[in-house]
Scaffold this motif. Structure first.
Motif, PDB file in Angstrom:
ATOM      1  N   GLY A 121       1.098  -1.434   0.378  1.00  0.00           N
ATOM      2  CA  GLY A 121       0.090  -0.293   0.122  1.00  0.00           C
ATOM      3  C   GLY A 121       0.622   1.395   0.282  1.00  0.00           C
ATOM      4  O   GLY A 121       0.435   2.324  -0.154  1.00  0.00           O
ATOM      5  N   ALA A 122       2.293   0.830  -0.055  1.00  0.00           N
ATOM      6  CA  ALA A 122       2.872   2.222  -0.246  1.00  0.00           C
ATOM      7  C   ALA A 122       3.196   2.496  -1.486  1.00  0.00           C
ATOM      8  O   ALA A 122       3.083   1.854  -2.418  1.00  0.00           O
ATOM      9  CB  ALA A 122       4.359   1.910   0.362  1.00  0.00           C
ATOM     10  N   ARG A 123       3.835   3.921  -1.463  1.00  0.00           N
ATOM     11  CA  ARG A 123       4.315   4.245  -3.016  1.00  0.00           C
ATOM     12  C   ARG A 123       5.206   3.493  -3.797  1.00  0.00           C
ATOM     13  O   ARG A 123       5.902   2.256  -2.782  1.00  0.00           O
ATOM     14  CB  ARG A 123       5.045   5.547  -3.034  1.00  0.00           C
ATOM     15  N   GLY A 124       5.205   2.648  -4.954  1.00  0.00           N
ATOM     16  CA  GLY A 124       5.490   1.493  -5.358  1.00  0.00           C
ATOM     17  C   GLY A 124       7.032   2.662  -5.620  1.00  0.00           C
ATOM     18  O   GLY A 124       7.898   3.019  -7.018  1.00  0.00           O
ATOM     19  N   MET A 125       8.628   2.484  -4.439  1.00  0.00           N
ATOM     20  CA  MET A 125       9.949   2.338  -5.125  1.00  0.00           C
ATOM     21  C   MET A 125      10.674   1.577  -4.312  1.00  0.00           C
ATOM     22  O   MET A 125      10.225   1.021  -3.489  1.00  0.00           O
ATOM     23  CB  MET A 125       9.668   4.078  -3.670  1.00  0.00           C
ATOM     24  N   PRO A 126      11.315   1.794  -4.919  1.00  0.00           N
ATOM     25  CA  PRO A 126      12.048   0.439  -4.765  1.00  0.00           C
ATOM     26  C   PRO A 126      13.853   0.928  -3.529  1.00  0.00           C
ATOM     27  O   PRO A 126      13.604   2.091  -2.775  1.00  0.00           O
ATOM     28  CB  PRO A 126      14.248  -0.023  -5.912  1.00  0.00           C
ATOM     29  N   ARG A 127      14.569  -0.141  -2.722  1.00  0.00           N
ATOM     30  CA  ARG A 127      14.560   0.180  -1.871  1.00  0.00           C
ATOM     31  C   ARG A 127      16.000  -0.558  -1.555  1.00  0.00           C
ATOM     32  O   ARG A 127      16.447  -1.794  -2.709  1.00  0.00           O
ATOM     33  CB  ARG A 127      14.151  -0.352  -0.233  1.00  0.00           C
ATOM     34  N   PRO A 128      16.706   0.024  -1.410  1.00  0.00           N
ATOM     35  CA  PRO A 128      18.508  -0.467  -1.700  1.00  0.00           C
ATOM     36  C   PRO A 128      18.418  -2.424  -1.008  1.00  0.00           C
ATOM     37  O   PRO A 128      17.693  -2.220   0.138  1.00  0.00           O
ATOM     38  CB  PRO A 128      19.617  -0.154  -0.503  1.00  0.00           C
ATOM     39  N   ARG A 129      18.717  -3.425  -1.833  1.00  0.00           N
ATOM     40  CA  ARG A 129      19.258  -4.738  -0.641  1.00  0.00           C
ATOM     41  C   ARG A 129      20.411  -5.403  -1.093  1.00  0.00           C
ATOM     42  O   ARG A 129      21.217  -4.069  -1.570  1.00  0.00           O
ATOM     43  CB  ARG A 129      18.731  -5.393  -2.458  1.00  0.00           C
ATOM     44  N   PRO A 130      21.471  -5.682   0.112  1.00  0.00           N
ATOM     45  CA  PRO A 130      20.439  -6.742   1.487  1.00  0.00           C
ATOM     46  C   PRO A 130      19.349  -5.730   2.312  1.00  0.00           C
ATOM     47  O   PRO A 130      20.054  -4.208   2.419  1.00  0.00           O
ATOM     48  CB  PRO A 130      21.140  -7.314   1.447  1.00  0.00           C
ATOM     49  N   PRO A 131      19.177  -6.148   2.357  1.00  0.00           N
ATOM     50  CA  PRO A 131      18.058  -7.080   3.200  1.00  0.00           C
ATOM     51  C   PRO A 131      17.252  -8.002   2.010  1.00  0.00           C
ATOM     52  O   PRO A 131      16.637  -6.927   0.978  1.00  0.00           O
ATOM     53  CB  PRO A 131      17.357  -7.564   4.316  1.00  0.00           C
ATOM     54  N   TYR A 132      17.266  -9.108   0.784  1.00  0.00           N
ATOM     55  CA  TYR A 132      16.940  -9.581   0.204  1.00  0.00           C
ATOM     56  C   TYR A 132      15.859  -9.993   0.178  1.00  0.00           C
ATOM     57  O   TYR A 132      15.329 -10.146   1.289  1.00  0.00           O
ATOM     58  CB  TYR A 132      17.196 -10.399  -0.173  1.00  0.00           C
ATOM     59  N   PRO A 133      14.527  -9.932  -0.320  1.00  0.00           N
ATOM     60  CA  PRO A 133      12.835 -10.361  -0.498  1.00  0.00           C
ATOM     61  C   PRO A 133      12.854 -11.957   0.715  1.00  0.00           C
ATOM     62  O   PRO A 133      12.049 -11.694   1.048  1.00  0.00           O
ATOM     63  CB  PRO A 133      12.285  -9.920  -1.703  1.00  0.00           C
ATOM     64  N   SER A 134      13.762 -12.114   0.564  1.00  0.00           N
ATOM     65  CA  SER A 134      13.760 -13.380   0.531  1.00  0.00           C
ATOM     66  C   SER A 134      14.044 -14.088   2.054  1.00  0.00           C
ATOM     67  O   SER A 134      14.017 -14.641   2.360  1.00  0.00           O
ATOM     68  CB  SER A 134      15.098 -14.925   0.332  1.00  0.00           C
ATOM     69  N   VAL A 135      14.328 -12.444   2.607  1.00  0.00           N
ATOM     70  CA  VAL A 135      14.817 -12.799   4.080  1.00  0.00           C
ATOM     71  C   VAL A 135      13.779 -11.499   4.930  1.00  0.00           C
ATOM     72  O   VAL A 135      13.479 -12.047   5.332  1.00  0.00           O
ATOM     73  CB  VAL A 135      15.983 -12.045   4.505  1.00  0.00           C
TER      74      VAL A 135
END
Lengths: 117, 597
Positions: B297-311
Motif C-alpha cells: 500500500g506504499a508508494r512503488g519505490m525500490p529500496r536498497p538490497r540487502p536485505p533481499y526479499p527472501s529474508v
C-alpha cells in the motif's frame, strides 16, 4: 487414506468425461483463438459465426476457445482438427471467411488451402 | 499450405546432429523419390525435441508417431510401411510422455513452430484457458499432487536446483537458490509472489501465458508455497490486462472449488491460498522491492538490497518472488524431472525462453525456444526474415534495459552470458527486429524517454541523469547536436549505471550505450552532417520535387500547410520553411517525383 495422486487421477477422469460429454469426440473440433490480441483482431465475431452455425443445426462439431499460440500477425486464428488428418489452421479469419469455412470445410470437408497457414 | 498427407519432423538439435540427422534427411528424401510419393510428404527440421538420449528422433504426423534411434537403414521400411501402407513401424516407435510434447501433436504449422520448444507455453493455444477440465485433462495439478504425496519441501527445492532454472524476469538469478534462501528462513509467516507486472514496451509474454494457461502459473505458485513454507501467494498483475485478470480470477476460483487452494489441500494438512493484486502500470513496480512496497500500500519505490526479499520481503516476512514464466516451468520440472530440464539448453542456461518477437519480421509472434538457439534462427527461421526486401539492421533484446545487436552478433547463442557478453541482456523477453529504415538514435531516444518517464525519482542518477541524456538525444535528432555529445552520453551513461539504486536506473543507459558502441557512425552523421540515413528524423529531412513532376497538383491539394506551389502541368516547388515533413506529398505522388533528402 486416499492420496493426493489418487484424488487427482479421479478428478482427471471426471474432467475427461465432462469434456467428452460436451462432444469432444465429434468428427471435427474447431478452436477459435480468444486472447486479448485475438479479440482485438476480431475473433469474437468469428466465434459468433461458428456458434450460430451450431445453433442452426450444424452437428458433429466440437467448438472451443483457446489462448494465443503466438501467431500475432495472422490473428484471428481458427484451427480445425480432425482425427487422423493434419490439423488445418486458418489465419486472418473474418466473419465472412468463417461463414465460408463452415460451408466448405465443416460441411463439405474441403480444406480452403489459400487461407491456411 | 501444401497439400500433403504426411508431415515429418526431424530433430535438428545439437545432439541429434551428432546422431546424423542430416544424413537421415537425405536418405528419406531419396527413398521418397524412389517410392514416388515425394509430393505427398513434407520434411521439416525441428529444434531440439528434448528426447536426445533416444535420438535421432523422427516424428510423423498425423498420428504423432515418434521414432527413436532411427538409422539410414531403417528409412526404406518407414517409408514403405508407414507412408505408403499406413502402418507405423512398431519396433522403432518410442513412447515419450513429456508434458511439453503434447504441443506438436496438434500443430500443423511446423514452419513457425518447428524450431520452437514449448515448455511453459505448452498449453497456450491448445486448451480452453477458462475451463479447468481442459487443464486437468493434460495432467494438470498432477505435479502438485506428486509433491504433496512423495516429496518433502527440501526435495522440491533440490529438484528445482537440479533443473538449473534461472529467473525469467531477466536477471537470471538461479531459481533453486532463491527458493532455498526463503525456505531456510524461520518465520511465523512467509509469502510467495508472482511478478506479472510486465512493463517492457512491446513485450506480451506474461499476458499471453496467463491468458492462455492460467492454471499452470497457479500450480507453480502453490508448489512454491509448499517448498518454502508459505501459506499465502499473491499475483501482482497490471490492471491494464483485464482479460488476463478475469481468467486468473476464474482459475483461482475453480482451483479453490476443486480443493487445490484453501485449507488442507487435497486432503493433506498443507493450506495455501492465492490472491490477486492489481498494479497501476508503473514500470518501476516490476522491480521486486518496489513491487512489494506497492502491495503493502506504499508508494512503488525500490529500496536498497540487502536485505533481499527472501529474508525480509512483504510486511517484513521472508518472501519468494518469481516471474510468471519462471512459475510456469515448475510443474514441468516436477513431472518431467529437474534433470530432464537441465538436459536442454547451454552450459549455464537451462530450459527454454519465451520471446515476444516484434518489429520488422514476417512472422511476429510469441516464440519459445531452447536456450542456445541463435538470434539468426529466431529472426530468419521462425520470424521468416525481413519483409519488403529490406536489409536487417539490428535486433533489440531486453526492452528499455537491453541493447541493440547488429548483424555480426546474429550467431550469438541465446543464453544469459552470451547476450551479456555481446552487449545486450536476456531481459524478460522482448525482441524487436530493426531494419534499415529505423534510425538507431531515435530508437535510443525512445527508450530513454520511456525510462526517464518511468523513473520513480528516488535516486538522483536515474532521475536527473536520464533527463540529461534525453535532452542530449533530443537535440541530436533535431539536428542541433554538438561535438562532444557522444562522449557526454557515454560518460553520463556509465555513471548512471554505476550509481543508480535499482535495476531500472542501472540498465536505463543500455539502449544508448549499445547503439553508440555498434552504430556510432549514425550518431556522428546526425551531429556532424545533420543527416539521418534512415530518413526517420524529420528535422534532418527535406522533401524536394524532381524533374519527374508532371504538375498534376496532387501534392499541392494534400499538403496541410500550403507549402507547395506551382501551376498545373508545370513542375511544383516545396517551400522548406513552411513544410512540416509530414510526408503526405511523398505518399500521394504517383510519379516518384518527390525525393527525401
Amino acid at each position: 487414506m486416499v492420496t493426493p495422486l489418487e484424488i487427482i487421477r479421479k478428478k482427471r477422469a471426471e474432467a475427461v468425461n465432462r469434456i467428452v460429454s460436451k462432444g469432444y469426440l465429434s468428427t471435427i473440433r474447431v478452436y477459435v483463438g480468444m486472447a486479448t490480441c485475438e479479440i482485438a483482431a476480431g475473433s469474437k465475431e468469428v466465434m459468433e459465426v461458428f456458434r450460430q452455425a451450431i445453433a442452426n443445426g450444424l452437428t458433429d462439431v466440437y467448438l472451443s476457445q483457446k489462448g494465443c499460440a503466438g501467431r500475432c500477425n495472422l490473428e484471428p486464428t481458427v484451427e480445425v482438427i480432425e482425427e487422423g488428418k493434419i490439423p488445418v489452421k486458418y489465419g486472418r479469419v473474418t466473419p465472412e471467411k468463417a461463414r465460408e469455412i463452415v460451408e466448405r470445410h465443416l460441411k463439405k470437408g474441403e480444406v480452403i488451402t489459400e487461407w491456411a497457414i | 499450405m501444401e497439400d500433403v498427407q504426411y508431415k515429418m519432423m526431424l530433430c535438428d538439435g545439437v545432439s541429434c546432429i551428432h546422431n546424423q540427422s542430416k544424413e537421415l534427411q537425405s536418405a528419406i528424401e531419396s527413398e521418397l523419390d524412389k517410392s514416388g510419393i515425394r509430393d505427398a510428404v513434407s520434411i521439416h527440421l525441428s529444434g531440439c525435441l528434448g528426447m536426445c538420449n533416444k535420438g535421432p528422433i523422427l516424428i510423423v504426423n498425423p498420428g504423432y508417431t515418434i521414432y527413436g534411434g532411427v538409422g539410414s537403414e531403417d528409412v526404406p521400411e518407414i517409408v514403405q510401411s508407414h507412408l505408403v501402407e499406413g502402418k507405423p513401424v512398431a519396433r522403432l516407435v518410442i513412447e515419450e510422455d513429456h508434458l511439453y510434447n503434447r504441443f506438436f501433436r496438434i500443430f500443423g504449422d511446423v514452419d513457425f513452430f518447428g524450431k520452437q520448444m514449448r515448455i511453459t507455453l505448452r498449453n497456450c493455444g491448445v486448451i480452453d484457458p477458462e475451463n479447468i477440465d481442459d487443464y486437468l485433462s493434460v495432467r494438470g495439478y498432477e505435479a502438485l499432487a506428486k509433491v504433496l504425496c512423495d516429496m518433502t519441501p527440501e526435495q522440491v527445492v533440490a529438484e528445482v536446483k537440479k533443473s538449473g532454472l534461472r529467473g525469467r524476469g531477466g536477471a537470471g538469478f538461479p531459481t533453486g537458490l532463491k527458493w532455498g534462501f526463503t525456505a531456510a528462513q524461520k518465520a511465523d509467516e512467509k509469502y510467495v509472489i508472482c511478478n506479472a507486472d510486465e512493463g517492457d514496451p512491446g513485450a506480451f509474454m506474461d499476458r499471453s501465458a496467463i491468458e492462455g494457461d492460467p492454471h499452470t502459473v497457479i500450480e507453480g505458485i502453490i508448489i512454491g508455497g509448499y517448498a518454502v513454507g508459505a501459506t499465502k501467494g499473491i499475483v501482482y498483475i497490471r490492471a491494464e490486462y483485464p482479460l488476463a485478470i478475469k481468467r486468473l480470477e476464474k482459475a483461482i476460483e475453480d482451483a479453490r472449488e476443486h480443493g487445490f487452494l484453501g485449507k488442507d489441500i487435497l486432503g493433506t494438512d498443507f493450506s495455501f491460498d492465492v490472491e490477486i493484486r492489481l498494479g497501476a502500470g508503473a514500470f518501476v513496480c516490476g522491480e521486486e522491492t518496489a513491487l512489494i512496497h506497492s502491495i503493502e500500500g506504499a508508494r512503488g519505490m525500490p529500496r536498497p538490497r540487502p536485505p533481499y526479499p527472501s529474508v525480509s520481503g512483504l510486511f517484513g516476512k521472508p518472501t519468494l518472488i518469481n516471474n510468471v514464466e519462471t512459475w510456469a516451468n515448475i510443474p514441468v520440472i516436477i513431472l518431467d524431472g529437474g534433470e530432464w530440464l537441465s538436459s536442454i539448453g547451454t552450459e549455464t542456461s537451462k530450459g527454454t525462453k519465451v520471446f515476444a518477437l516484434a518489429g520488422k519480421v514476417h512472422n511476429t509472434g510469441l516464440v519459445e525456444v531452447p536456450m542456445g538457439t541463435t538470434l539468426r534462427e529466431i529472426v530468419y527461421d521462425i520470424g521468416g526474415g525481413i519483409p519488403n526486401g529490406k536489409k536487417f539492421k539490428a535486433v533489440q533484446t531486453g526492452g528499455p534495459s537491453g541493447g541493440c545487436l547488429p548483424e555480426e552478433y546474429l550467431d550469438t547463442q541465446i543464453d544469459y552470458e552470451s547476450l551479456a557478453k555481446a552487449g545486450s541482456i536476456m531481459g524478460s523477453g522482448g525482441m524487436i527486429v530493426i531494419d534499415e529504415e529505423s534510425c538507431m538514435v531515435s530508437l535510443a531516444r525512445f527508450f530513454i524517454e520511456f525510462t526517464q518517464d518511468e523513473s520513480c525519482g528516488k535516486c538522483t542518477p536515474c532521475r536527473e541523469g536520464t533527463k540529461r541524456m534525453l535532452e542530449i538525444l533530443t537535440r541530436i535528432v533535431e539536428g542541433k547536436g554538438k561535438a562532444g555529445d557522444i562522449e557526454k552520453l557515454e560518460r553520463l551513461g556509465s555513471m548512471i549505471k554505476k550509481s543508480s539504486l535499482c535495476g531500472l536506473g542501472q540498465s536505463a543507459p543500455n539502449p544508448v550505450l549499445s547503439t553508440i558502441k555498434n552504430f556510432r557512425e549514425e550518431y556522428e552523421e546526425h551531429i556532424e552532417q545533420k543527416k539521418c540515413r534512415a530518413g526517420q528524423c524529420v528535422a534532418l529531412l527535406s522533401y524536394v520535387v524532381n524533374d519527374e513532376c508532371v504538375g498534376c497538383g496532387a501534392c499541392k491539394r494534400i499538403c496541410p500547410t500550403g507549402a507547395i506551389e506551382g501551376t498545373r502541368k508545370e513542375k511544383h516547388l516545396i517551400l522548406d520553411e513552411k513544410c512540416i515533413r509530414c510526408g503526405q506529398c511523398y505518399d500521394v505522388c504517383k510519379f516518384e517525383a518527390i525525393n527525401k533528402v
